[in-house]
Write an enzyme that holds these catalytic residues in place. Structure first.
Site, short mmCIF file in Angstrom:
data_model
loop_
_atom_site.label_atom_id
_atom_site.label_comp_id
_atom_site.label_asym_id
_atom_site.label_seq_id
_atom_site.Cartn_x
_atom_site.Cartn_y
_atom_site.Cartn_z
CE1 TYR A 84 -4.01 -2.47 5.13
CE2 TYR A 84 -3.37 -0.20 4.69
CZ TYR A 84 -3.73 -1.45 4.24
OH TYR A 84 -3.80 -1.69 2.88
CB SER A 98 -0.84 -0.01 1.29
OG SER A 98 -1.48 1.24 1.47
N1 LIG Z 1 -8.36 -1.15 -2.31
C1 LIG Z 1 -7.48 -0.30 -1.87
O1 LIG Z 1 -7.72 0.92 -1.89
C2 LIG Z 1 -6.14 -0.79 -1.36
C3 LIG Z 1 -5.13 0.16 -1.23
C4 LIG Z 1 -3.87 -0.25 -0.80
C5 LIG Z 1 -3.64 -1.59 -0.54
N2 LIG Z 1 -4.65 -2.50 -0.65
C6 LIG Z 1 -4.33 -3.91 -0.37
O2 LIG Z 1 -4.75 -4.70 -1.46
C7 LIG Z 1 -4.96 -6.04 -1.02
C8 LIG Z 1 -6.25 -6.56 -1.60
O3 LIG Z 1 -7.33 -5.81 -1.08
P1 LIG Z 1 -8.56 -5.32 -1.98
O4 LIG Z 1 -8.47 -3.85 -2.07
O5 LIG Z 1 -8.66 -6.11 -3.22
O6 LIG Z 1 -9.76 -5.61 -0.96
P2 LIG Z 1 -10.87 -6.77 -0.92
O7 LIG Z 1 -11.73 -6.65 -2.13
O8 LIG Z 1 -11.48 -6.65 0.42
O9 LIG Z 1 -10.04 -8.12 -1.04
C9 LIG Z 1 -9.29 -8.62 0.02
C10 LIG Z 1 -9.15 -10.10 -0.13
O10 LIG Z 1 -8.35 -10.61 0.95
C11 LIG Z 1 -8.97 -11.77 1.42
N3 LIG Z 1 -8.59 -12.14 2.78
C12 LIG Z 1 -8.75 -11.46 3.93
N4 LIG Z 1 -8.28 -12.18 4.98
C13 LIG Z 1 -7.83 -13.35 4.45
C14 LIG Z 1 -7.23 -14.54 4.99
N5 LIG Z 1 -7.02 -14.70 6.31
N6 LIG Z 1 -6.88 -15.54 4.14
C15 LIG Z 1 -7.10 -15.43 2.82
N7 LIG Z 1 -7.69 -14.36 2.25
C16 LIG Z 1 -8.04 -13.34 3.07
C17 LIG Z 1 -10.44 -11.52 1.29
O11 LIG Z 1 -11.12 -12.76 1.30
P3 LIG Z 1 -12.57 -13.04 1.92
O12 LIG Z 1 -13.48 -12.87 0.76
O13 LIG Z 1 -12.48 -14.43 2.41
O14 LIG Z 1 -12.78 -12.03 3.02
C18 LIG Z 1 -10.48 -10.84 -0.08
O15 LIG Z 1 -10.49 -11.78 -1.11
C19 LIG Z 1 -4.91 -6.01 0.51
O16 LIG Z 1 -3.67 -6.52 0.94
C20 LIG Z 1 -5.03 -4.52 0.83
O17 LIG Z 1 -4.39 -4.18 2.04
C21 LIG Z 1 -5.90 -2.12 -1.05
#
Ligand SMILES: NC(=O)c1ccc[n+]([C@@H]2O[C@H](COP(=O)([O-])OP(=O)(O)OC[C@H]3O[C@@H](n4cnc5c(N)ncnc54)[C@H](OP(=O)(O)O)[C@@H]3O)[C@@H](O)[C@H]2O)c1
Length: 278
Positions: free
Chosen positions: A146, A133
């Site tokens: 975080y 991030s």
């Molecule tokens: N979107 C943003 O603005 C943003 C910005 C910076 C960084 N990020 C990073 O991007 C990554 C992906 O997030 P996203 O934005 O795509 O959000 P998201 O749509 O909420 O996806 C997160 C994914 O992580 C999974 N997850 C959570 N805990 C888990 C566990 N214990 N084991 C396996 N899977 C798990 C969730 O699965 P479930 O369906 O089972 O809950 C979901 O598939 C994260 O690392 C987040 O910190 C996101």
């Protein structure tokens, strides 16, 4: 022979889009998630195997890696993407809040990487992309835990990049700004150890921050998660920098940080993240 990628957190957001990108590009894709039975679409695609992997459960990781090698015969790339956000006063985090965040965002990356490395070493090639991030290099108020996990994954990646070079394995991070995924919805409050003295302040932050997460951030709005998937693919197939920011906001913040005095950065974060008057 198509190459094979294993992606964590493939049920939504960046993970889901990254499955689609690699599949379109002709790869075998292991789309891992905590609840594969909920998948409606991915398992119908050619060369996509949907399987269970909880990054907090080493046995599930071992099983998913073994299944990958049995089905596809190789494991060429790993995308450590699973993660979620937490926000609130650090003081109010319970042990469970702390463990969950660290076990998912940091220890999860470590466990999955450990289980994948023997196969990549055997193959003398491989590529690891860790989704961090912009909060992995800039600390923002009220998301300290975080921030801590994402800073840690940046450090892990930087170190591994050098350690693994001798085995033909690359490691890099992709560091997004704000993108429209399930992230806002799946974020948690740090309030498992709520303190009465912080009543009022906590609620005012939570309502303010909920609105921030729900609205397109100014001035750039949300980025498109497909662009993150494209960047992850390019990192695996090209010669990536060790840290790859994505999103206009992420790029602007890292640029400003090089030139603005710390006080001006602090004021910008206070004005944009904290409730008025704090
Ligand atoms: N979107 C943003 O603005 C943003 C910005 C910076 C960084 N990020 C990073 O991007 C990554 C992906 O997030 P996203 O934005 O795509 O959000 P998201 O749509 O909420 O996806 C997160 C994914 O992580 C999974 N997850 C959570 N805990 C888990 C566990 N214990 N084991 C396996 N899977 C798990 C969730 O699965 P479930 O369906 O089972 O809950 C979901 O598939 C994260 O690392 C987040 O910190 C996101």
């Amino acid at each position: 022979m198509p190459k094979t990628v294993l992606i964590t957190g493939a049920s939504s957001g960046f993970g889901y889009n990254t499955v689609l990108k690699f599949q379109r590009e002709g790869w075998n894709v292991v789309a891992t998630m905590r609840s594969p039975e909920k998948d409606q679409e991915l398992h119908k695609l050619d060369r996509v195997m949907v399987t269970r992997l909880d990054v907090k459960d080493r046995e599930s990781i071992k099983a998913a890696v073994a299944e990958t090698i049995e089905k596809f015969g190789s494991l060429d790339a790993l995308v450590n993407n699973a993660g979620y956000g937490v926000a609130g006063f650090l003081e109010e985090a319970s042990d469970e809040d702390i463990d969950n965040q660290i076990d998912t965002n940091l220890k999860g990356v470590i466990l999955v990487t450990q289980e994948v490395l023997p196969q990549m070493r055997k193959q003398k090639s491989g590529s690891i992309v860790n989704v961090t991030s912009v909060g992995g290099s800039i600390g923002l108020p009220m998301i300290a835990l975080y921030n801590a996990t994402k800073f840690a994954v940046e450090g892990l990646t930087e170190s591994l990049r050098i350690e693994l070079e001798q085995f033909g394995i690359s490691a890099c991070s992709v560091a997004p700004g704000a993108f429209k995924t399930g992230f806002g919805h799946n974020s948690n409050w740090l309030d498992g150890n709520a303190k009465p003295e912080l009543d009022g302040l906590r609620e005012s932050f939570q309502s303010h921050y909920s609105a921030i997460l729900a609205q397109p951030p100014k001035p750039f709005g949300f980025g498109d998660p497909k662009d993150v998937a494209d960047l992850i693919y390019n990192c695996v197939t090209g010669t990536p920098s060790h840290r790859n920011f994505i999103g206009k906001d992420a790029k602007m913040l890292t640029f400003l940080r090089r030139f603005l005095p710390q006080k001006a950065m602090d004021k910008m974060f206070k004005d944009s993240i904290l409730p008025k008057g704090w």
